[in-house]
Design an enzyme around this catalytic site. Structure first.
Site, PDB file in Angstrom:
ATOM      1  N   ASP A 232      -3.291  -7.294  14.898  1.00 52.81           N
ATOM      2  CA  ASP A 232      -2.574  -6.018  14.965  1.00 52.81           C
ATOM      3  C   ASP A 232      -2.531  -5.467  16.383  1.00 52.81           C
ATOM      4  O   ASP A 232      -1.592  -4.756  16.758  1.00 52.81           O
ATOM      5  CB  ASP A 232      -3.244  -4.975  14.066  1.00 52.81           C
ATOM      6  CG  ASP A 232      -2.830  -5.113  12.609  1.00 52.81           C
ATOM      7  OD1 ASP A 232      -1.726  -5.610  12.355  1.00 52.81           O
ATOM      8  OD2 ASP A 232      -3.608  -4.723  11.728  1.00 52.81           O
TER       9      ASP A 232
ATOM     10  N   ARG B  18       0.821  -1.205   0.000  1.00 53.91           N
ATOM     11  CA  ARG B  18       0.000   0.000   0.000  1.00 53.91           C
ATOM     12  C   ARG B  18       0.859   1.262   0.000  1.00 53.91           C
ATOM     13  O   ARG B  18       1.990   1.258   0.475  1.00 53.91           O
ATOM     14  CB  ARG B  18      -0.911   0.018   1.230  1.00 53.91           C
ATOM     15  CG  ARG B  18      -2.045  -0.967   1.198  1.00 53.91           C
ATOM     16  CD  ARG B  18      -2.790  -1.020   2.541  1.00 53.91           C
ATOM     17  NE  ARG B  18      -2.018  -1.697   3.570  1.00 53.91           N
ATOM     18  CZ  ARG B  18      -2.442  -1.893   4.816  1.00 53.91           C
ATOM     19  NH1 ARG B  18      -3.617  -1.426   5.192  1.00 53.91           N
ATOM     20  NH2 ARG B  18      -1.687  -2.533   5.692  1.00 53.91           N
TER      21      ARG B  18
ATOM     22  N   GLU C  31      -5.635   4.549  13.742  1.00 51.19           N
ATOM     23  CA  GLU C  31      -6.646   3.694  14.367  1.00 51.19           C
ATOM     24  C   GLU C  31      -7.254   4.286  15.631  1.00 51.19           C
ATOM     25  O   GLU C  31      -8.223   3.740  16.151  1.00 51.19           O
ATOM     26  CB  GLU C  31      -6.076   2.306  14.669  1.00 51.19           C
ATOM     27  CG  GLU C  31      -5.067   2.232  15.795  1.00 51.19           C
ATOM     28  CD  GLU C  31      -3.630   2.486  15.369  1.00 51.19           C
ATOM     29  OE1 GLU C  31      -2.728   2.231  16.187  1.00 51.19           O
ATOM     30  OE2 GLU C  31      -3.416   2.937  14.215  1.00 51.19           O
TER      31      GLU C  31
ATOM     32  N   LYS D  47       1.917   1.704   7.476  1.00 51.64           N
ATOM     33  CA  LYS D  47       2.158   0.849   8.640  1.00 51.64           C
ATOM     34  C   LYS D  47       3.171   1.476   9.592  1.00 51.64           C
ATOM     35  O   LYS D  47       3.893   2.411   9.252  1.00 51.64           O
ATOM     36  CB  LYS D  47       2.651  -0.530   8.192  1.00 51.64           C
ATOM     37  CG  LYS D  47       1.560  -1.369   7.527  1.00 51.64           C
ATOM     38  CD  LYS D  47       0.398  -1.664   8.462  1.00 51.64           C
ATOM     39  CE  LYS D  47       0.750  -2.636   9.567  1.00 51.64           C
ATOM     40  NZ  LYS D  47      -0.415  -2.888  10.470  1.00 51.64           N
TER      41      LYS D  47
ATOM     42  N   TYR E 169      -0.803   4.044  10.746  1.00 53.12           N
ATOM     43  CA  TYR E 169      -1.244   3.019  11.679  1.00 53.12           C
ATOM     44  C   TYR E 169      -0.063   2.705  12.594  1.00 53.12           C
ATOM     45  O   TYR E 169       1.085   2.600  12.135  1.00 53.12           O
ATOM     46  CB  TYR E 169      -1.677   1.749  10.943  1.00 53.12           C
ATOM     47  CG  TYR E 169      -2.978   1.884  10.201  1.00 53.12           C
ATOM     48  CD1 TYR E 169      -4.169   2.103  10.883  1.00 53.12           C
ATOM     49  CD2 TYR E 169      -3.025   1.803   8.812  1.00 53.12           C
ATOM     50  CE1 TYR E 169      -5.367   2.247  10.212  1.00 53.12           C
ATOM     51  CE2 TYR E 169      -4.224   1.946   8.125  1.00 53.12           C
ATOM     52  CZ  TYR E 169      -5.389   2.161   8.825  1.00 53.12           C
ATOM     53  OH  TYR E 169      -6.575   2.313   8.161  1.00 53.12           O
TER      54      TYR E 169
ATOM     55  N   HIS F  87      -0.691   0.811  16.175  1.00 57.42           N
ATOM     56  CA  HIS F  87      -1.011  -0.387  16.966  1.00 57.42           C
ATOM     57  C   HIS F  87       0.011  -0.599  18.084  1.00 57.42           C
ATOM     58  O   HIS F  87       0.556  -1.690  18.271  1.00 57.42           O
ATOM     59  CB  HIS F  87      -1.084  -1.614  16.051  1.00 57.42           C
ATOM     60  CG  HIS F  87      -2.122  -1.515  14.981  1.00 57.42           C
ATOM     61  ND1 HIS F  87      -3.477  -1.518  15.240  1.00 57.42           N
ATOM     62  CD2 HIS F  87      -2.015  -1.372  13.626  1.00 57.42           C
ATOM     63  CE1 HIS F  87      -4.161  -1.404  14.112  1.00 57.42           C
ATOM     64  NE2 HIS F  87      -3.304  -1.301  13.129  1.00 57.42           N
TER      65      HIS F  87
END
Length: 354
Positions: free
Chosen positions: A268, A15, A118, A75, A94, A96
């Site tokens: 995740d 991505r 998130e 990520k 993101y 996590h």
């Protein structure tokens, strides 16, 4: 502001955070945009599609990070990225972090401010930047789970949707949020029998009005019974920003039939099934207690073209707000801040502070 879009370094992560049409919106707002060479290729976007609209092409990650102030990526940063991040960087991706205490500490040591997609939270409590990837992950989990049930893959030899005169596969989904809802839609579309569990009766009621699905209020007894019946068990439990609670014990997994499949979308955030461990698309499946496990930490990365388009559309309005430096008082973006100036600030992460 100078906005930098690095190439993703996580294994088989294709991505890109911002696609060309949305990069044009950032440029039109007066910002400078740089992208690392090749960052969009796996999502189907060439360097020339960016350069022709005025995006600068950085020859490598070091150049990209050196030039930019706002780093927008998909990520969480890993070793190569971490070496290039500075205290004056604003990181938007993101993260996590609840499942990554070492990464959390590293970001604090750098001294930067990191906002997690998130945990950006709308006024109604929804998670607008997590939702599109949760939807994709829910669908991918069913697609991969259906394939893993093939005998050639070590599965029970079940066609998930069955045929006339045969029993369809039973898909049990834990969690009726966005990921669980989309997993249910996909499984029903394939013809499976679907049972959806959640602790919130309002969520179950809303989905039952839309889909032909069995809904069950979740408690330990119901979970244990349905786990035993599942051909495909999907974990989609989320507590925003926090580590996912373990709702399926190892003892429950041992009761599943040999060749059944688990797909834990919650991986995740640490996973909601006791036997979950993170995997990558280089080696996505493993077997424990006779049950196949699909626990890739970037499930939407399997469909980078679709995922990049959906993600870019969702995050670009927020990137515009961050780049204008007037975001600090905005409740939705403040909720997204995990680390600020090297300190853990998100309530769900405070237990990680040292």
């Amino acid at each position: 502001m100078h906005i930098g879009i690095p190439k993703e370094t996580k294994l088989r992560e294709g991505r890109v955070a911002i696609i060309p049409t949305d990069a044009a919106r950032l440029l039109a707002a007066g910002h400078t945009v740089s992208i690392e060479t090749g960052a969009g290729v796996s999502s189907g976007f060439s360097d020339s599609e960016y350069s022709t609209i005025g995006v600068q092409i950085a020859a490598n990650a070091a150049q990209l990070y050196a030039q930019a102030t706002l780093i927008v990526k998909v990520k969480e940063p890993i070793s190569g990225d971490l070496a290039l991040l500075r205290s004056d960087h604003l990181l938007f991706s993101y993260l996590h972090l609840a499942a990554e205490p070492a990464l959390t500490q590293h970001l604090c040591n750098i001294g930067l401010t990191a906002i997690a997609f998130e945990t950006v939270t709308a006024a109604d409590g929804s998670l607008p930047l997590l939702a599109p990837m949760s939807a994709i992950a829910g669908r991918v989990a069913v697609q991969v789970g259906a394939h893993a049930l093939h005998q050639s893959q070590g599965g029970r030899g079940i066609l998930l949707g069955g045929l006339n005169g045969t029993e369809p596969g039973h898909v049990v989904i834990l969690g009726a949020g966005v990921a669980g809802h989309h997993a249910a839609q996909m499984a029903i579309g394939l013809g499976a029998h679907v049972t959806l569990l959640d602790k919130r009766a309002d969520r179950l009621s809303a989905i039952a009005q839309q889909l032909s699905v069995q809904t069950v209020l979740a408690d330990e007894q119901q979970i244990a019974m349905l786990v035993q019946q599942a051909d495909l068990l999907i974990g989609a439990v989320l507590i925003p920003g926090a580590r996912a609670p373990i709702v399926v014990s190892e003892a429950m997994v041992k009761t599943m039939r040999s060749g059944s499949v688990i797909a834990d979308i919650s991986v995740d955030q640490g996973g909601c099934i006791a036997t979950t461990r993170p995997t990558t698309y280089a080696d996505p499946l493993y077997t424990m207690h006779g049950v196949q496990h699909f626990t890739v930490t970037n499930m939407p990365g399997a469909v980078p073209r679709t995922a990049a388009q959906a993600l870019s559309a969702a995050i670009t309005p927020y990137v515009l707000r961050l780049a204008n430096n007037n975001w600090q008082q905005a409740a939705d973006l403040k909720a997204g801040v995990n680390v600020q100036a090297g300190k853990i600030v998100h309530p769900a992460l405070l237990s990680l502070a040292v």
